[in-house]
Design an enzyme around this catalytic site. Sequence first.
Site: not given
Length: 184
Positions: A8, A10
């Site tokens: 991922d 952020d």
Amino acid sequence: MTKVIIIDRDGVINFDTKGYIKSPDEWSAIPGSLEAIAQFNRSGYQVFIATNQSGIGRGFYDVAALDTIHEKLMNELAAVGGHVEEIFFCPHHPNDDCGCRKPKPGLFHSIQKKYQVDLTETFFIGDSWSDVQAAVHANCQPVLVLTGNGQRTLAEHPELKHILNFANLAAAADYICHQRQEKK
């Protein structure tokens, strides 16, 4: 067999904000995260990013702005000797009910189809409940980092203590790369 890591963005690679990362100036790497990706590369992993970017669907920024953010990420990553094969993102608003927004597995299936990835042998590293759910839905091995939303996620979902969890992406990389070396 190709070793694959999906990460991922952020809260895992870069600091997250409630107001969305809308420009390269707002994007800032979490210390050690870019070096962690380079460590994966040196250990023979192909690295992909799978990220929800609903700021596009919400009208906060457009794909061109996202491209400039990702260009900064890639340049900073290259400066420490790392690279990402490709960044897969969902641009949709949460209300669009698309198949690619995590926790749905559409981004993972896109990676699987394009790169012939065995998802059952793939780690997905994230910081949120939806990341863990997406990994499970895609038959990946979930890994939780405690940066970004990770500490809150673990506090709200204590059942996640049974999955791999680490202080940050660098600690996850150290463990995963070392574990693979021991299995050889």
